[in-house]
Design a protein around this motif. Structure first.
Motif, PDB file in Angstrom:
ATOM      1  N   LEU A  37       7.495  10.448   6.838  1.00 49.90           N
ATOM      2  CA  LEU A  37       8.761   9.754   7.062  1.00 49.90           C
ATOM      3  C   LEU A  37       8.606   8.635   8.096  1.00 49.90           C
ATOM      4  O   LEU A  37       9.237   7.590   8.000  1.00 49.90           O
ATOM      5  N   GLN A  38       7.714   8.859   9.072  1.00 52.90           N
ATOM      6  CA  GLN A  38       7.484   7.824  10.085  1.00 52.90           C
ATOM      7  C   GLN A  38       6.772   6.611   9.507  1.00 52.90           C
ATOM      8  O   GLN A  38       6.886   5.504  10.026  1.00 52.90           O
ATOM      9  N   SER A  39       6.011   6.826   8.434  1.00 56.06           N
ATOM     10  CA  SER A  39       5.288   5.713   7.813  1.00 56.06           C
ATOM     11  C   SER A  39       6.146   4.954   6.807  1.00 56.06           C
ATOM     12  O   SER A  39       5.795   3.848   6.393  1.00 56.06           O
ATOM     13  N   ILE A  40       7.274   5.576   6.415  1.00 60.11           N
ATOM     14  CA  ILE A  40       8.123   4.972   5.383  1.00 60.11           C
ATOM     15  C   ILE A  40       8.586   3.543   5.720  1.00 60.11           C
ATOM     16  O   ILE A  40       8.552   2.672   4.847  1.00 60.11           O
ATOM     17  N   PRO A  41       9.004   3.250   6.976  1.00 61.45           N
ATOM     18  CA  PRO A  41       9.463   1.875   7.232  1.00 61.45           C
ATOM     19  C   PRO A  41       8.421   0.815   6.895  1.00 61.45           C
ATOM     20  O   PRO A  41       8.759  -0.228   6.319  1.00 61.45           O
ATOM     21  N   ALA A  43       5.829   1.121   4.791  1.00 56.48           N
ATOM     22  CA  ALA A  43       5.625   1.091   3.341  1.00 56.48           C
ATOM     23  C   ALA A  43       6.803   0.378   2.671  1.00 56.48           C
ATOM     24  O   ALA A  43       6.614  -0.452   1.779  1.00 56.48           O
ATOM     25  N   ALA A  44       8.034   0.678   3.130  1.00 57.42           N
ATOM     26  CA  ALA A  44       9.214   0.055   2.526  1.00 57.42           C
ATOM     27  C   ALA A  44       9.172  -1.456   2.707  1.00 57.42           C
ATOM     28  O   ALA A  44       9.464  -2.211   1.774  1.00 57.42           O
TER      29      ALA A  44
ATOM     30  N   ALA B 202       1.490  -0.928   4.497  1.00 61.54           N
ATOM     31  CA  ALA B 202       2.344  -1.889   3.797  1.00 61.54           C
ATOM     32  C   ALA B 202       1.619  -2.476   2.591  1.00 61.54           C
ATOM     33  O   ALA B 202       2.203  -2.643   1.513  1.00 61.54           O
ATOM     34  N   LEU B 203       0.332  -2.780   2.785  1.00 62.61           N
ATOM     35  CA  LEU B 203      -0.464  -3.379   1.709  1.00 62.61           C
ATOM     36  C   LEU B 203      -0.587  -2.421   0.523  1.00 62.61           C
ATOM     37  O   LEU B 203      -0.464  -2.818  -0.636  1.00 62.61           O
ATOM     38  N   ILE B 204      -0.816  -1.152   0.830  1.00 62.93           N
ATOM     39  CA  ILE B 204      -0.931  -0.158  -0.236  1.00 62.93           C
ATOM     40  C   ILE B 204       0.404  -0.046  -0.984  1.00 62.93           C
ATOM     41  O   ILE B 204       0.447  -0.011  -2.215  1.00 62.93           O
ATOM     42  N   ALA B 205       1.501  -0.041  -0.233  1.00 64.19           N
ATOM     43  CA  ALA B 205       2.825   0.020  -0.862  1.00 64.19           C
ATOM     44  C   ALA B 205       3.065  -1.199  -1.755  1.00 64.19           C
ATOM     45  O   ALA B 205       3.622  -1.100  -2.849  1.00 64.19           O
ATOM     46  N   MET B 206       2.626  -2.370  -1.284  1.00 63.18           N
ATOM     47  CA  MET B 206       2.775  -3.602  -2.077  1.00 63.18           C
ATOM     48  C   MET B 206       2.049  -3.472  -3.410  1.00 63.18           C
ATOM     49  O   MET B 206       2.597  -3.779  -4.464  1.00 63.18           O
ATOM     50  N   LEU B 207       0.777  -3.048  -3.329  1.00 62.02           N
ATOM     51  CA  LEU B 207      -0.044  -2.964  -4.532  1.00 62.02           C
ATOM     52  C   LEU B 207       0.540  -1.947  -5.513  1.00 62.02           C
ATOM     53  O   LEU B 207       0.645  -2.220  -6.709  1.00 62.02           O
ATOM     54  N   ILE B 208       0.927  -0.783  -4.989  1.00 60.97           N
ATOM     55  CA  ILE B 208       1.480   0.238  -5.880  1.00 60.97           C
ATOM     56  C   ILE B 208       2.779  -0.257  -6.515  1.00 60.97           C
ATOM     57  O   ILE B 208       3.012  -0.070  -7.712  1.00 60.97           O
ATOM     58  N   LEU B 228       4.492   6.475  -1.990  1.00 60.37           N
ATOM     59  CA  LEU B 228       3.029   6.596  -1.977  1.00 60.37           C
ATOM     60  C   LEU B 228       2.420   5.804  -0.819  1.00 60.37           C
ATOM     61  O   LEU B 228       1.470   6.258  -0.178  1.00 60.37           O
ATOM     62  N   GLY B 229       2.982   4.637  -0.555  1.00 56.69           N
ATOM     63  CA  GLY B 229       2.512   3.861   0.602  1.00 56.69           C
ATOM     64  C   GLY B 229       2.691   4.672   1.878  1.00 56.69           C
ATOM     65  O   GLY B 229       1.793   4.737   2.729  1.00 56.69           O
ATOM     66  N   GLY B 230       3.856   5.304   2.015  1.00 57.46           N
ATOM     67  CA  GLY B 230       4.121   6.139   3.192  1.00 57.46           C
ATOM     68  C   GLY B 230       3.152   7.304   3.273  1.00 57.46           C
ATOM     69  O   GLY B 230       2.671   7.661   4.351  1.00 57.46           O
ATOM     70  N   LEU B 231       2.844   7.864   2.111  1.00 59.68           N
ATOM     71  CA  LEU B 231       1.912   8.995   2.062  1.00 59.68           C
ATOM     72  C   LEU B 231       0.525   8.578   2.563  1.00 59.68           C
ATOM     73  O   LEU B 231      -0.163   9.354   3.238  1.00 59.68           O
ATOM     74  N   SER B 232       0.134   7.344   2.254  1.00 60.99           N
ATOM     75  CA  SER B 232      -1.161   6.869   2.740  1.00 60.99           C
ATOM     76  C   SER B 232      -1.163   6.840   4.274  1.00 60.99           C
ATOM     77  O   SER B 232      -2.196   7.024   4.907  1.00 60.99           O
ATOM     78  N   GLY B 233       0.012   6.619   4.848  1.00 65.73           N
ATOM     79  CA  GLY B 233       0.121   6.625   6.308  1.00 65.73           C
ATOM     80  C   GLY B 233      -0.180   7.989   6.914  1.00 65.73           C
ATOM     81  O   GLY B 233      -0.682   8.083   8.035  1.00 65.73           O
ATOM     82  N   VAL B 234       0.135   9.043   6.175  1.00 65.91           N
ATOM     83  CA  VAL B 234      -0.134  10.396   6.678  1.00 65.91           C
ATOM     84  C   VAL B 234      -1.627  10.550   6.962  1.00 65.91           C
ATOM     85  O   VAL B 234      -2.039  11.124   7.974  1.00 65.91           O
TER      86      VAL B 234
END
Lengths: 97, 242
Positions: A37-41, A43-44, B202-208, B228-234
């Motif tokens: 959830l912390q990474s969501i911003p 990624a969004a 962010a880049l991974i989210a863009m590509l996906i 999925l981009g967020g998941l890569s952050g994990v």
């Protein structure tokens, strides 16, 4: 009739927005979900920027790309957000003149 | 003494609210031209001033409103329009879950509910990137400041567009299509400067997102890209989160 459509649109937009306010009251997330959830911003932001920015000007993806590059450079240098926004608008305006 | 404390508290609330409004200025600026365009377009499409303003006030989600008006003009059924709206706006569920989880310690349920109704892409992005300005128990006023100013700009802008017609020359309003993207970029870049791995997420989210949009509607593609981009952050940020 249009009013009914608007109310329907409002409900299906509102519910996904407020349900999480309750969810977090009742749940303790595992660490990895918190990290997710912390990474969501970030990624969004990525998903909101690309590939949408290519469509700023229909059939002319380079316009959006150049506008975005200007925004990247100026915000990297440390320009204020408002100036970055105004400069990008000006760039696209000049390019499409 | 007690009075002084209350006064102090009031001041903090007001200060937090003001800080929120100031932080939200880029959203306000970005919304006005888009809202005016929405007002112009939907009035020309046959919606009344009441209807178009009501749509902005109740739905408050730009892309889905443009889509809704298009579908109304095309005589789509109510069910079709409502389902398409749900799909397009479902991304806000993910964003809201992320945001609500991060403010749960500072903001009460009542405050979270109020704020959640104003959660747009832009409000979420700006609020998430400025959380360090609001880690006290008056945080909710900071978020109200951000969300409410965006909301008012959107609703009033729509009304102005409907009343005045094309007050902004077409070429200028088209150029303003870049505004919200520039806002997103200027939120992302400073974060990446501090931690380059945020940029990778962010880049991974863009590509996906770019791949997913070939197979599904743009609404779902953003949801998939974000999740999925967020998941890569994990994985990428494991040691950072600790």
């Amino acid at each position: 009739m249009i009013i009914l459509i608007i109310i329907g649109m409002a409900i299906v937009t509102m519910v996904p927005r407020f349900v999480p306010a309750f969810i977090v009251n009742h749940m303790i997330f595992k660490d990895w979900i918190n990290n997710w959830l912390q990474s969501i911003p970030y990624a969004a932001l990525g998903a909101l920027i690309f590939p949408g920015v290519l469509l700023v000007k229909e059939d002319q993806p380079h316009i959006g790309i150049i506008g975005a590059l200007i925004a990247i450079i100026l915000s990297y240098i440390g320009f204020n957000i408002i100036l970055v926004v105004v400069a990008s608008i000006a760039t696209v305006y000049l390019l499409t003149m | 003494m007690a009075e002084e404390m209350i006064e102090q508290k009031q001041y903090t609330k007001m200060a937090m609210f003001k800080q929120g409004v100031i932080t939200g200025i880029p959203i306000t600026l970005g919304y006005i031209p888009v809202a005016i365009t929405f007002g112009v377009l939907s009035f020309q499409s046959g919606l009344s001033l009441l209807e178009l303003t009501l749509m902005s006030a109740l739905v408050f989600a730009g892309a889905s409103q443009f889509m809704g008006v298009n579908m109304i003009v095309a005589n789509a059924s109510m069910i079709e329009i409502v389902i398409a709206t749900f799909v397009l706006n479902f991304r806000h569920f993910i964003m809201s879950l992320s945001f609500m989880n991060s403010i749960r310690d500072h903001v009460s349920l009542k405050g979270r509910l109020g704020v959640s109704l104003g959660l747009t892409d832009e409000a979420f992005a700006v609020a998430s990137m400025n959380q360090e300005k609001a880690n006290n128990n008056q945080a909710v006023y900071f978020y109200i400041g951000i969300f409410l100013s965006g909301y008012l700009a959107w609703v009033l802008g729509s009304l102005v567009g409907g009343v005045l017609g094309e007050v902004i020359p077409e070429q200028l309003s088209q150029s303003m299509g870049i505004a919200l993207y520039a806002l997103f970029i200027s939120l992302l870049v400073p974060a990446v400067k501090k931690e380059v791995r945020y940029g990778l997420v962010a880049l991974i989210a863009m590509l996906i997102n770019a791949i997913a949009v070939q197979f599904m509607s743009s609404g779902w593609a953003i949801v998939v890209g974000t999740l999925l981009g967020g998941l890569s952050g994990v994985v990428l940020l494991k040691e950072k989160y600790g």
